[in-house]
Design a protein around this motif. Structure first.
Motif, PDB file in Angstrom:
ATOM      1  N   SER A   9      58.894  49.410  18.939  1.00 36.47           N
ATOM      2  CA  SER A   9      58.571  50.367  19.998  1.00 36.47           C
ATOM      3  C   SER A   9      57.114  50.811  19.892  1.00 36.47           C
ATOM      4  O   SER A   9      56.387  50.432  18.980  1.00 36.47           O
ATOM      5  N   GLU A  10      56.696  51.675  20.826  1.00 38.44           N
ATOM      6  CA  GLU A  10      55.328  52.174  20.816  1.00 38.44           C
ATOM      7  C   GLU A  10      55.065  53.042  19.597  1.00 38.44           C
ATOM      8  O   GLU A  10      53.938  53.161  19.144  1.00 38.44           O
ATOM      9  N   ASP A  11      56.106  53.643  19.069  1.00 34.08           N
ATOM     10  CA  ASP A  11      55.978  54.523  17.903  1.00 34.08           C
ATOM     11  C   ASP A  11      56.847  53.961  16.768  1.00 34.08           C
ATOM     12  O   ASP A  11      57.890  54.519  16.441  1.00 34.08           O
ATOM     13  N   PRO A  12      56.432  52.841  16.132  1.00 27.31           N
ATOM     14  CA  PRO A  12      57.298  52.188  15.152  1.00 27.31           C
ATOM     15  C   PRO A  12      57.532  53.015  13.893  1.00 27.31           C
ATOM     16  O   PRO A  12      58.555  52.885  13.250  1.00 27.31           O
ATOM     17  N   ASN A  13      56.604  53.867  13.534  1.00 24.37           N
ATOM     18  CA  ASN A  13      56.777  54.690  12.337  1.00 24.37           C
ATOM     19  C   ASN A  13      57.445  56.014  12.640  1.00 24.37           C
ATOM     20  O   ASN A  13      57.563  56.868  11.774  1.00 24.37           O
ATOM     21  N   ASN A  14      57.848  56.199  13.878  1.00 26.72           N
ATOM     22  CA  ASN A  14      58.592  57.377  14.298  1.00 26.72           C
ATOM     23  C   ASN A  14      57.839  58.672  13.998  1.00 26.72           C
ATOM     24  O   ASN A  14      58.403  59.638  13.507  1.00 26.72           O
ATOM     25  N   LEU A  15      56.553  58.685  14.261  1.00 25.94           N
ATOM     26  CA  LEU A  15      55.738  59.857  13.991  1.00 25.94           C
ATOM     27  C   LEU A  15      56.122  61.035  14.876  1.00 25.94           C
ATOM     28  O   LEU A  15      56.048  62.183  14.451  1.00 25.94           O
ATOM     29  N   ALA A  16      56.532  60.762  16.105  1.00 26.42           N
ATOM     30  CA  ALA A  16      56.933  61.853  16.997  1.00 26.42           C
ATOM     31  C   ALA A  16      58.113  62.603  16.399  1.00 26.42           C
ATOM     32  O   ALA A  16      58.165  63.836  16.426  1.00 26.42           O
ATOM     33  N   TRP A  17      59.025  61.889  15.813  1.00 29.34           N
ATOM     34  CA  TRP A  17      60.190  62.527  15.201  1.00 29.34           C
ATOM     35  C   TRP A  17      59.791  63.249  13.916  1.00 29.34           C
ATOM     36  O   TRP A  17      60.215  64.365  13.658  1.00 29.34           O
ATOM     37  N   SER A  18      58.950  62.612  13.089  1.00 28.77           N
ATOM     38  CA  SER A  18      58.593  63.221  11.803  1.00 28.77           C
ATOM     39  C   SER A  18      57.721  64.451  11.980  1.00 28.77           C
ATOM     40  O   SER A  18      57.727  65.335  11.130  1.00 28.77           O
ATOM     41  N   ASN A  19      56.973  64.548  13.049  1.00 27.02           N
ATOM     42  CA  ASN A  19      56.124  65.718  13.282  1.00 27.02           C
ATOM     43  C   ASN A  19      56.845  66.822  14.052  1.00 27.02           C
ATOM     44  O   ASN A  19      56.291  67.900  14.247  1.00 27.02           O
ATOM     45  N   ASP A  20      58.074  66.588  14.486  1.00 30.88           N
ATOM     46  CA  ASP A  20      58.837  67.576  15.229  1.00 30.88           C
ATOM     47  C   ASP A  20      59.315  68.669  14.277  1.00 30.88           C
ATOM     48  O   ASP A  20      60.086  68.414  13.350  1.00 30.88           O
TER      49      ASP A  20
END
Length: 176
Positions: free
Chosen positions: A13-24
């Protein structure tokens, strides 16, 4: 398609390291860590020297096992020499010392062994009958206990019915 089919690679996906989730910061895990004294940028653990960032993922592009690399896969036959040597030693020991021939037992000893077997069979029968008797005794005790309990319950229910005063019930009839 099976093994002969075309190999399809998975797209990330566009965010493979799932940064959006980890920064939430509204997630349960983040809140729990904050309650326990952790702050963003600190490491995990008692001394705060653990991982400071989340675990990152990456695509595994080869068909080797986890943790394997090309250096270790070429050497899988390295231990076969030791195994072959061990097998040769075991085979040589087996051929050097064959088992001694069994001497025939005298007829009297054979008869004694048969008697022992018969005795043990008789003993087994006795033990089995004792077990059955114990089982039956337990069953009888249980049945007696249940009968006693049922009698007691009947007695209590009849005595409670006698002690209760009769309640007058009034019936109201209504015209529909």
């Amino acid at each position: 398609m099976g093994l002969a089919g075309q190999k399809v690679k998975q797209r990330l996906s566009e965010d493979p390291n799932n940064l959006a989730w980890s920064n939430d910061q509204s997630k349960f895990g983040f809140k729990m860590l904050m309650k326990m004294g952790w702050a963003p940028g600190k490491g995990l653990g008692v001394n705060e020297d653990g991982n400071k960032e989340h675990v990152k993922i990456r695509l595994k592009e080869n068909t080797l096992g986890l943790g394997a690399d090309k250096k270790t896969t070429d050497n899988w036959l390295g231990n076969t020499d030791a195994f072959s040597q061990l097998l040769a030693d075991l085979n040589s020991r087996a051929t050097e010392s064959p088992e001694p021939a069994k001497e025939e037992e005298p007829v009297e000893e054979k008869k004694e062994k048969k008697k022992k077997r018969k005795r043990s069979k008789a003993d087994d029968d006795i033990e089995e009958s004792e077990k059955k008797k114990k089982k039956k005794d337990k069953k009888d005790k249980k049945e007696k206990k249940e009968k006693k309990k049922s009698k007691k319950d009947k007695k209590e229910s009849s005595s409670s019915e006698e002690n209760e005063p009769e309640q007058k019930t009034t019936t109201v009839l209504r015209n529909a």
